[in-house]
Enzyme design. Structure first.
Site, PDB file in Angstrom:
ATOM      1  N   CYS A   1       0.814  -1.207   0.000  1.00 28.51           N
ATOM      2  CA  CYS A   1       0.000   0.000   0.000  1.00 28.51           C
ATOM      3  C   CYS A   1       0.851   1.261   0.000  1.00 28.51           C
ATOM      4  O   CYS A   1       1.183   1.815   1.047  1.00 28.51           O
ATOM      5  CB  CYS A   1      -0.971   0.045   1.174  1.00 28.51           C
ATOM      6  SG  CYS A   1      -2.162   1.399   0.966  1.00 28.51           S
TER       7      CYS A   1
ATOM      8  N   CYS B   1      -6.127   2.078  -3.334  1.00 29.06           N
ATOM      9  CA  CYS B   1      -5.504   2.679  -2.164  1.00 29.06           C
ATOM     10  C   CYS B   1      -6.424   3.784  -1.652  1.00 29.06           C
ATOM     11  O   CYS B   1      -6.399   4.900  -2.176  1.00 29.06           O
ATOM     12  CB  CYS B   1      -4.132   3.245  -2.538  1.00 29.06           C
ATOM     13  SG  CYS B   1      -3.113   3.579  -1.112  1.00 29.06           S
TER      14      CYS B   1
END
Length: 410
Positions: free
Chosen positions: A164, A340
């Site tokens: 991430c 994200c």
């Protein structure tokens, strides 16, 4: 003589990618002989750790016993994988057991290489040094945010690939939002020191993030790589384009470099450049061993390494691995999708969704959610819907909104 076992399907790793793939396969073939190799006793919803560090979730809500998420029809082998022998279609486990397979799915995740920053591992959890990338440290992040009244707060991001890529700055935005609420942000010098040359890798999301950088008064420093930490002295060393710079801090949110697990990197399955499982980026099948697949963070695919990517990949690997089991060619293709949700403040998120080459892949029409803008609906998705979908959908083989696309591979 070594103990020998054989299963039709062997999955290495009981994280999000491994469990989701197993569950998707079992949805298609409930009587499938499938084994999951996983030594851990606990399973974590890692996307929740940013919210723990921001004081929104409690850490225990992100952890469940591994036994509670392991598919009932799968055989759980509570050992670690030690090495691969793909020419013989077998894996050797840490206890010496030789595990044979017809088809192998490799999903051990990524290794957090704390050791690659001098002094970092020893400094974690004390003297203002924290990281949302560890379950036990995310609460310490929130403790530091709550207690800091003035000084310098540094948020670092290492070179790609990492889990991430938005998480390092999510921690920063939530901290700044909390400091605004307490009326002390003006007394804190906030720095984002990013090893990359850009704020975020997909340009469409940068304007909204830039606005928050400016509104929070964050000092953005690019091409800065954390190389050493001295906890007691509260000093961090960064490698910059001009040489090394030592800076003092009152709070340091550090993100470690991330690499392939060593037993993968040392194996015949590894991509020589990256060390990750060398797979075709569309079919997720190994480029040299047709009965081996890679899924999740351990794969060599050039996508964002996120739980959303694993959620999309798992059904594709399930379909293609079952095709391999039937001596057929792969029929499903992965488009590089990753997501994200960038928590820019408490209550608003910039929902970044994109695939290969930075192509935008929104899940919703723009009139529902414009992912390039901070939206409250995106926050509700992240805080309320996604954790529920993770535990009750993805890990159980429900492929809501991620049905495999049957592409050119067929």
């Amino acid at each position: 003589m070594a103990n020998r076992i054989h299963h039709k399907i062997v999955i290495i790793g009981g994280g999000s990618a491994g469990i989701a793939t197993a569950s998707s396969m079992l949805k298609r073939r409930p009587s499938l002989d499938i084994a999951i190799v996983e030594p851990a006793e606990d399973h974590y919803y890692q996307p929740g750790w940013t919210m723990v560090g921001g004081g929104i979730f409690e850490a225990p809500a992100t952890r469940r016993p591994m036994a509670s998420v392991m598919p009932k029809a799968a055989t759980w082998i509570r050992e670690a994988a030690a090495s691969f022998q793909p020419e013989d279609s077998q894996v050797t486990l840490s206890d010496g057991t030789v595990l044979g397979y017809d088809v192998l799915v490799v999903a051990p995740g990524i290794r957090l290489a704390w050791d690659r920053v001098d002094g970092l591992e020893q400094a974690l959890g004390t003297n203002g040094v924290t990281s949302n990338y560890r379950y036990d440290l995310a609460p310490y992040t929130w403790e530091l945010v709550r207690n800091l009244k003035s000084g310098r707060a540094i948020f670092s991001q290492p070179p790609m690939p990492i889990k991430c890529a938005g998480a390092p700055q999510k921690a920063m935005y939530l901290a700044c939002d909390a400091w605004i609420e307490r009326g002390i942000l003006a007394d804190i010098d906030v720095e984002f020191r990013n090893a990359s040359g850009v704020l975020f890798g997909v340009k469409e999301y940068v304007p909204a993030l830039r606005d928050y950088i400016e509104n929070y008064g964050i000092d953005l420093k690019l091409n800065q790589t954390l190389v050493a930490v001295d906890g007691p002295a509260r000093q961090a060393v960064f490698r910059t384009e001009a040489g090394e710079e030592t800076v003092e801090f009152d709070m340091l949110h550090a993100v470690p470099p991330q690499v392939a697990p060593q037993f993968v990197a040392d194996s015949p399955l590894a991509n020589t450049e990256s060390g990750f499982v060398d797979v075709d980026k569309f079919t997720l099948r190994h480029v040299r061993y047709p009965n081996v697949f890679g899924v999740g963070d351990a794969g060599s695919t050039p996508n964002a390494k996120t739980a959303a990517a694993a959620r999309k990949q798992a059904p594709i690997v399930a379909v293609n691995a079952l095709a391999a089991l039937d001596a057929k060619q792969p029929v499903a293709e992965y488009d590089g999708y990753g997501s994200c949700p960038l928590t820019v403040e408490r209550g608003k998120i910039v929902l970044a969704e994109f695939g290969y080459d930075g192509k935008l892949l929104p899940s919703f029409p723009k009139w529902v959610i414009d992912g390039t803008k901070p939206r409250k609906l995106s926050w509700l998705l992240k805080s309320e819907a996604l954790p529920w979908i993770y535990w009750n959908g993805m890990l159980k083989g429900h492929e809501w909104m991620v049905k495999p696309h049957m592409g050119k591979a067929a």
